[in-house]
Scaffold this motif. Structure first.
Motif, PDB file in Angstrom:
ATOM      1  N   HIS A 188      -2.261  -2.221 -81.869  1.00 40.75           N
ATOM      2  CA  HIS A 188      -2.132  -0.921 -82.514  1.00 40.75           C
ATOM      3  C   HIS A 188      -2.378   0.231 -81.541  1.00 40.75           C
ATOM      4  CE1 HIS A 188      -1.832  -3.224 -86.168  1.00 40.75           C
ATOM      5  NE2 HIS A 188      -2.993  -3.786 -85.927  1.00 40.75           N
ATOM      6  N   SER A 189      -2.236  -0.074 -80.253  1.00 37.67           N
ATOM      7  CA  SER A 189      -2.382   0.959 -79.221  1.00 37.67           C
ATOM      8  C   SER A 189      -1.029   1.593 -78.925  1.00 37.67           C
ATOM      9  CB  SER A 189      -2.949   0.339 -77.935  1.00 37.67           C
ATOM     10  OG  SER A 189      -4.231  -0.202 -78.160  1.00 37.67           O
ATOM     11  N   TYR A 190      -1.054   2.860 -78.559  1.00 39.69           N
ATOM     12  CA  TYR A 190       0.161   3.574 -78.194  1.00 39.69           C
ATOM     13  C   TYR A 190       0.416   3.455 -76.693  1.00 39.69           C
ATOM     14  CZ  TYR A 190       0.026   5.597 -82.859  1.00 39.69           C
ATOM     15  OH  TYR A 190       0.018   5.756 -84.233  1.00 39.69           O
ATOM     16  N   LEU A 204      10.387  -2.574 -84.117  1.00 39.62           N
ATOM     17  CA  LEU A 204      11.558  -1.694 -84.121  1.00 39.62           C
ATOM     18  C   LEU A 204      12.706  -2.297 -83.326  1.00 39.62           C
ATOM     19  CD1 LEU A 204       9.902   1.823 -83.764  1.00 39.62           C
ATOM     20  CD2 LEU A 204      11.432   1.094 -85.604  1.00 39.62           C
ATOM     21  N   GLY A 205      12.364  -3.011 -82.244  1.00 35.83           N
ATOM     22  CA  GLY A 205      13.401  -3.703 -81.485  1.00 35.83           C
ATOM     23  C   GLY A 205      14.139  -4.711 -82.334  1.00 35.83           C
ATOM     24  N   MET A 206      13.428  -5.359 -83.243  1.00 32.63           N
ATOM     25  CA  MET A 206      14.053  -6.318 -84.149  1.00 32.63           C
ATOM     26  C   MET A 206      14.986  -5.636 -85.148  1.00 32.63           C
ATOM     27  SD  MET A 206      10.795  -8.704 -85.181  1.00 32.63           S
ATOM     28  CE  MET A 206      10.027  -9.860 -84.042  1.00 32.63           C
ATOM     29  N   SER A 207      14.648  -4.431 -85.541  1.00 37.16           N
ATOM     30  CA  SER A 207      15.379  -3.765 -86.629  1.00 37.16           C
ATOM     31  C   SER A 207      16.793  -3.354 -86.233  1.00 37.16           C
ATOM     32  CB  SER A 207      14.600  -2.527 -87.091  1.00 37.16           C
ATOM     33  OG  SER A 207      14.592  -1.519 -86.093  1.00 37.16           O
ATOM     34  N   PHE A 208      17.089  -3.344 -84.919  1.00 36.48           N
ATOM     35  CA  PHE A 208      18.419  -2.925 -84.490  1.00 36.48           C
ATOM     36  C   PHE A 208      19.451  -4.042 -84.604  1.00 36.48           C
ATOM     37  CE2 PHE A 208      15.733   0.027 -81.860  1.00 36.48           C
ATOM     38  CZ  PHE A 208      16.054   1.160 -82.583  1.00 36.48           C
ATOM     39  N   THR A 261      -1.639   5.244 -74.050  1.00 34.04           N
ATOM     40  CA  THR A 261      -3.031   4.833 -73.820  1.00 34.04           C
ATOM     41  C   THR A 261      -3.111   3.526 -73.038  1.00 34.04           C
ATOM     42  OG1 THR A 261      -3.271   3.498 -75.844  1.00 34.04           O
ATOM     43  CG2 THR A 261      -3.600   5.884 -76.040  1.00 34.04           C
ATOM     44  N   MET A 262      -1.963   2.972 -72.664  1.00 36.13           N
ATOM     45  CA  MET A 262      -1.915   1.674 -72.006  1.00 36.13           C
ATOM     46  C   MET A 262      -1.610   1.830 -70.528  1.00 36.13           C
ATOM     47  SD  MET A 262       0.308  -0.272 -74.982  1.00 36.13           S
ATOM     48  CE  MET A 262      -0.255  -1.938 -74.683  1.00 36.13           C
ATOM     49  N   SER A 263      -2.054   0.862 -69.753  1.00 37.87           N
ATOM     50  CA  SER A 263      -1.737   0.859 -68.332  1.00 37.87           C
ATOM     51  C   SER A 263      -0.254   0.556 -68.143  1.00 37.87           C
ATOM     52  CB  SER A 263      -2.577  -0.191 -67.598  1.00 37.87           C
ATOM     53  OG  SER A 263      -2.154  -1.501 -67.969  1.00 37.87           O
ATOM     54  N   LEU A 299       8.988   3.474 -77.036  1.00 39.67           N
ATOM     55  CA  LEU A 299       8.917   4.674 -77.866  1.00 39.67           C
ATOM     56  C   LEU A 299       7.461   5.115 -77.947  1.00 39.67           C
ATOM     57  CD1 LEU A 299      11.383   3.573 -80.689  1.00 39.67           C
ATOM     58  CD2 LEU A 299      11.837   5.102 -78.763  1.00 39.67           C
ATOM     59  N   GLN A 300       7.170   6.293 -77.404  1.00 43.51           N
ATOM     60  CA  GLN A 300       5.787   6.723 -77.216  1.00 43.51           C
ATOM     61  C   GLN A 300       5.068   7.013 -78.532  1.00 43.51           C
ATOM     62  OE1 GLN A 300       4.200   6.747 -74.164  1.00 43.51           O
ATOM     63  NE2 GLN A 300       6.111   5.749 -73.522  1.00 43.51           N
ATOM     64  N   GLY A 301       5.791   7.321 -79.597  1.00 46.45           N
ATOM     65  CA  GLY A 301       5.162   7.641 -80.871  1.00 46.45           C
ATOM     66  C   GLY A 301       4.857   6.432 -81.732  1.00 46.45           C
ATOM     67  N   PHE A 302       5.062   5.229 -81.193  1.00 44.15           N
ATOM     68  CA  PHE A 302       4.847   3.998 -81.953  1.00 44.15           C
ATOM     69  C   PHE A 302       3.907   3.075 -81.189  1.00 44.15           C
ATOM     70  CE2 PHE A 302       8.843   5.747 -83.347  1.00 44.15           C
ATOM     71  CZ  PHE A 302       8.838   5.550 -84.727  1.00 44.15           C
ATOM     72  N   THR A 303       3.174   2.270 -81.932  1.00 38.50           N
ATOM     73  CA  THR A 303       2.237   1.332 -81.315  1.00 38.50           C
ATOM     74  C   THR A 303       2.985   0.193 -80.636  1.00 38.50           C
ATOM     75  OG1 THR A 303       2.074  -0.079 -83.274  1.00 38.50           O
ATOM     76  CG2 THR A 303       0.567   1.816 -83.150  1.00 38.50           C
TER      77      THR A 303
END
Length: 227
Positions: A135-137, A107-111, A140-142, A96-100
């Motif tokens: 805390h990177s999105y 969030l994967g755990m919350s399902f 911004t990551m490779s 999910l691009q809007g989350f770090t």
């Protein structure tokens, strides 16, 4: 843990005809077993994983996980079952691009029904070498870093079955072995069954059980016989 019997899958062509992709008469994976499926690109490996995960459904046959035939569940039922029982390392990450990075794992755990364990999410990201990127999105990551976040997310819920679709395909050689070691060690420690798909023989050779898809898939055998 996993049992497939007479599983067939085809896709509809623009002409309206159906093109058979898979015909797997029998396939089993035991509880806590680790195995690899190998095969060339486009031979149906990802399709097989999607069926096992309940992302798609077979035309016919039985796909049983922990004694439950998931092909008989509704789409919502398959989604819930997948969240509670399975982890999936997607070839295309699906972050999910809007989350770090940390938020993606949490969030994967919350399902699932289990509690959100922030410390485990943090630890898994540390173990894949991303302690400095919590805390990177994703944007911004490779590509390799995003793959490692996807691995951590798939392991976060302590699944009973982990499906990994080319988990080292987008990781540089320096980190490829660490990804394989993390997946295998975690699965061993937590008694998780592992089905990994790869075309990298240097990865496959580390496993005691290696199954070429063409030996599982009657359609591939038929094509080879007529080649």
């Amino acid at each position: 843990m996993l049992h497939l019997e007479n599983v067939k899958k085809s896709f509809r062509l623009p002409s309206g005809d159906r093109m058979p992709i898979l015909d797997v008469p029998h396939f089993d994976v035991a509880a806590a077993e680790q195995m690899v499926i190998v095969g060339r690109s486009g031979c149906g490996k990802s399709t097989l994983l999607h069926l096992i995960a309940g992302i798609g459904t077979p035309d016919s046959g039985v796909i049983s996980i922990n004694g439950l035939d998931i092909s008989r569940l509704s789409e919502d039922g398959r989604d819930r079952f997948r969240a509670e029982i399975m982890g999936y390392v997607f070839q295309t990450f699906n972050l999910l691009q809007g989350f770090t990075a940390l938020e993606n794992v949490i969030l994967g755990m919350s399902f699932s029904k289990g509690r959100v364990d922030r410390d485990r999410a943090h630890d898994l990201l540390e173990r894949v070498g991303l302690g400095h990127r919590l805390h990177s999105y994703p944007r911004t990551m490779s590509v390799g870093e995003q793959q490692r976040v996807a691995v951590a997310r798939a392991l976060a819920n302590r699944p009973k079955l982990l499906l990994a679709d080319e988990p080292t395909a987008n990781v540089d050689p320096a980190n490829q072995q660490s990804i394989v070691d993390l997946i295998r060690q975690t699965c061993q420690e937590e008694e998780i069954s592992l089905v990994m798909v790869t075309h990298a023989m240097e990865v496959a050779e580390q496993f005691q059980r290696v199954e070429p898809l063409e030996k599982l898939n009657l359609l591939a055998q038929a094509k080879k016989a007529h080649a």
